[in-house]
Design a protein around this motif. Structure first.
Motif, PDB file in Angstrom:
ATOM      1  N   VAL A 187      -3.280   4.865  -3.702  1.00  0.00           N
ATOM      2  CA  VAL A 187      -1.931   4.721  -3.132  1.00  0.00           C
ATOM      3  C   VAL A 187      -1.550   5.985  -2.358  1.00  0.00           C
ATOM      4  CG1 VAL A 187      -0.800   5.537  -5.274  1.00  0.00           C
ATOM      5  CG2 VAL A 187       0.482   4.126  -3.650  1.00  0.00           C
ATOM      6  N   THR A 188      -0.888   5.790  -1.233  1.00  0.00           N
ATOM      7  CA  THR A 188      -0.360   6.929  -0.463  1.00  0.00           C
ATOM      8  C   THR A 188       0.773   7.567  -1.258  1.00  0.00           C
ATOM      9  OG1 THR A 188      -0.733   5.666   1.544  1.00  0.00           O
ATOM     10  CG2 THR A 188       0.669   7.619   1.735  1.00  0.00           C
ATOM     11  N   TYR A 189       0.650   8.886  -1.550  1.00  0.00           N
ATOM     12  CA  TYR A 189       1.769   9.535  -2.273  1.00  0.00           C
ATOM     13  C   TYR A 189       2.443  10.613  -1.428  1.00  0.00           C
ATOM     14  CZ  TYR A 189      -1.211  13.495  -3.785  1.00  0.00           C
ATOM     15  OH  TYR A 189      -2.028  14.608  -3.832  1.00  0.00           O
ATOM     16  N   GLY A 190       2.046  10.752  -0.159  1.00  0.00           N
ATOM     17  CA  GLY A 190       2.718  11.666   0.754  1.00  0.00           C
ATOM     18  C   GLY A 190       1.828  11.922   1.952  1.00  0.00           C
ATOM     19  N   GLY A 230       5.570   2.337  -3.382  1.00  0.00           N
ATOM     20  CA  GLY A 230       4.118   2.170  -3.510  1.00  0.00           C
ATOM     21  C   GLY A 230       3.572   2.889  -4.737  1.00  0.00           C
ATOM     22  N   VAL A 231       4.035   4.130  -4.941  1.00  0.00           N
ATOM     23  CA  VAL A 231       3.542   4.936  -6.063  1.00  0.00           C
ATOM     24  C   VAL A 231       3.923   4.274  -7.400  1.00  0.00           C
ATOM     25  CG1 VAL A 231       3.796   7.168  -7.259  1.00  0.00           C
ATOM     26  CG2 VAL A 231       3.478   7.116  -4.781  1.00  0.00           C
ATOM     27  N   HIS A 268      -3.670  11.155   0.412  1.00  0.00           N
ATOM     28  CA  HIS A 268      -2.859  11.758   1.475  1.00  0.00           C
ATOM     29  C   HIS A 268      -2.866  10.825   2.687  1.00  0.00           C
ATOM     30  CE1 HIS A 268      -1.433  14.555   4.483  1.00  0.00           C
ATOM     31  NE2 HIS A 268      -1.176  15.445   3.536  1.00  0.00           N
ATOM     32  N   HIS A 269      -1.678  10.567   3.237  1.00  0.00           N
ATOM     33  CA  HIS A 269      -1.558   9.618   4.357  1.00  0.00           C
ATOM     34  C   HIS A 269      -2.448   9.998   5.550  1.00  0.00           C
ATOM     35  CE1 HIS A 269       0.496   6.573   6.744  1.00  0.00           C
ATOM     36  NE2 HIS A 269       0.708   7.464   7.697  1.00  0.00           N
ATOM     37  N   VAL A 304       5.373  12.756  -2.769  1.00  0.00           N
ATOM     38  CA  VAL A 304       5.580  14.117  -2.248  1.00  0.00           C
ATOM     39  C   VAL A 304       5.817  13.996  -0.736  1.00  0.00           C
ATOM     40  CG1 VAL A 304       4.642  16.456  -2.095  1.00  0.00           C
ATOM     41  CG2 VAL A 304       3.980  14.994  -4.014  1.00  0.00           C
ATOM     42  N   PRO A 305       7.100  13.994  -0.315  1.00  0.00           N
ATOM     43  CA  PRO A 305       7.416  13.720   1.093  1.00  0.00           C
ATOM     44  C   PRO A 305       6.779  14.689   2.089  1.00  0.00           C
ATOM     45  CG  PRO A 305       9.422  14.108  -0.194  1.00  0.00           C
ATOM     46  CD  PRO A 305       8.288  14.137  -1.157  1.00  0.00           C
TER      47      PRO A 305
END
Ligand code: KG4
Ligand code: ZN
Length: 341
Positions: A86-89, A99-100, A118-119, A336-337
Motif C-alpha cells: 500500500v502507498t503510505y506517502g 488505503g493504509v 513509497h509513491h 506519511v504525507p
C-alpha cells in the motif's frame, strides 16, 4: 481461476494517495493480473483542482469495490495473495489514510504480510511492468503533479535523487497554465492535445537555469512568464492564440526536462533512461525523448499512459521488490504525507 505456481508471489496493491482509488494484483513484480482505477477527476474538475476532503470521502466509498474488482479480474481470492502493498506517502494525508487503514485491516484479518510503499518508488517501478527485461541501474525522470525528480536508480528500491524542482512540479505548471488559458483541470492532457494545433516556436518563453545544481528544475518563472504574456495581450487588446501559448509553454517544459535528464545520463554514464509519472504520458515529451535518446545511443523506457498516471499496479511492482528484500510493516504503519524517497 488463474493457475498459479506455489512459488509465485502475488501482491495485492492499493493506491489512494491523491484522486485515484486503485487496486491491482501483480504477479512476481512484472505481470499485471488486474489493474482497477476509479478516477475521481470529474468530481474535482469543477473546483479547478483536487479537494482533499472530497477525495478522502470518495476513497472510503470506493475502496472495497475497487479491491473486490481487482481480485475478481485477476481470478484470485484473498487466500492466494502473498502480501499486501500500500502507498503510505507522499500524498494527501486523509486520502493516504484510507488505503493504509484498509490494507492494515485486511492484513490483520487474514494474516497476509503488509508492505508500505513509497509513491514515487511506485511510479519508477511502472517501468518494470512495461519492460520485463529492464533492470537497474538507470536514470529516471519522475514528473508528476506533485514531483519533478531526476533519480539514479542504483538497485531495486535504492534511489539517489540528483535533481529536483525548486518550486512547482512539472505537472503543477501544466495544471496552472491550463487554468490560466481557460482549459480547466487537469491541465496536462488538455495542453498536450491543444498543442498539436499550435506553433511551439510562436512565443519565446524562458528555459530556467537553476544556480548550483545543474540537475535541478524550476517551473514557477515559466508559469509567471505565461501569465505575464496573457496579461500583456489582454491590455493591448490582442487576441490570444490558445494553441500557440499551449505549444510554446509545453516546448519550454520539455526542453528543460530533456536537457537535464540526458545530461545526467551522460555524466553518470548510463545508457538506459526511463520516465515516470503523469507528465511522462505527454505525447510530445515522449517524442522528444525518443529522438534525443536514439541520437545518443540511449535506450528509452516509457510506461504506457495508464501506468504513468496514478495506478496500483506500479505499487504492486515496487511492493514485490520490497517483499523480496524482506521488508514487512507492522500495524503501526501510518500515512506519511511528506515521506522522503
Ligand atoms: O502521477 P500523477 O497521476 O499524480 C501525481 O502523483 O501527481 O500526475 C498527475 C499530473 C497532473 O498534473 C496532470 O496534469 C499531469 O500529470 N499529466 C500530464 C499529462 N497527463 C497527465 N501532463 C502533461 N501531459 C499529459 N498528457
Ligand atoms: Zn503519482
Amino acid at each position: 481461476m488463474e493457475q498459479q505456481n506455489r512459488e509465485d508471489v502475488l501482491i495485492l496493491a492499493i493506491e489512494t494517495s491523491c484522486d485515484e482509488t486503485a487496486a491491482s494484483v501483480v504477479k512476481n513484480g512484472r505481470e499485471v493480473l488486474s489493474n482497477i482505477i476509479y478516477t475521481q477527476i470529474a468530481l474535482h474538475t469543477k473546483y479547478g483542482g483536487v479537494v482533499p476532503e472530497i477525495a478522502s470521502r470518495k476513497h472510503i466509498e470506493k475502496i472495497n469495490q475497487v479491491i473486490e474488482g481487482a481480485l475478481e479480474e485477476a481470478g484470485v481470492a484473498l487466500r492466494d495473495i502473498t502480501a499486501i502493498a500500500v502507498t503510505y506517502g507522499p500524498g494527501l494525508v486523509g486520502a493516504l489514510l484510507v488505503g493504509v487503514s484498509e490494507a492494515k485491516a485486511i492484513s490483520f484479518a487474514t494474516g497476509i504480510p503488509l508492505i508500505g510503499v513509497h509513491h514515487i518508488s511506485g511510479h519508477i517501478s511502472a517501468n518494470y511492468i512495461e519492460y520485463r527485461e529492464l533492470e537497474p541501474p538507470f536514470v529516471c525522470l519522475v514528473a508528476s503533479g506533485g514531483h519533478s525528480h531526476l533519480v539514479v536508480v542504483r538497485d531495486y528500491g535504492e534511489y539517489e535523487i540528483i535533481g529536483r524542482t525548486r518550486d512547482d512540479a512539472a505537472g503543477e505548471a501544466f495544471d496552472k497554465v491550463a487554468r490560466a488559458i481557460g482549459l480547466g483541470y487537469p491541465g496536462g492532457p488538455k495542453i498536450d492535445k491543444l498543442s498539436k494545433e499550435g506553433n511551439p516556436d510562436a512565443i519565446p518563453f524562458p528555459r530556467a537555469k537553476v544556480g548550483e545544481n545543474e540537475y535541478d528544475f524550476s517551473f514557477s518563472g515559466l508559469k509567471s512568464a505565461v501569465l505575464n504574456y496573457l496579461n500583456s495581450c489582454q491590455m493591448k487588446g490582442e487576441e490570444i492564440n490558445q494553441a500557440d501559448v499551449a505549444a510554446s509553454f509545453q516546448k519550454a517544459v520539455i526542453d528543460v526536462l530533456v536537457e537535464h535528464s540526458l545530461h545526467a545520463a551522460k555524466e553518470y554514464g548510463f545508457d538506459k533512461f526511463a520516465v515516470a509519472g503523469g507528465v511522462a504520458s505527454n505525447t510530445s515529451l515522449r517524442e522528444a525523448f525518443e529522438k534525443e535518446c536514439a541520437e545518443r545511443g540511449i535506450t528509452f523506457y516509457h510506461p504506457s499512459p495508464v501506468y504513468c498516471t496514478d495506478n496500483a499496479a506500479m505499487i504492486g511492482a515496487a511492493g514485490y521488490y520490497e517483499y523480496v528484500k524482506g521488508v514487512r510493516h507492522g500495524y503501526d504503519l501510518n500515512a506519511v504525507p511528506n515521506l522522503k524517497l
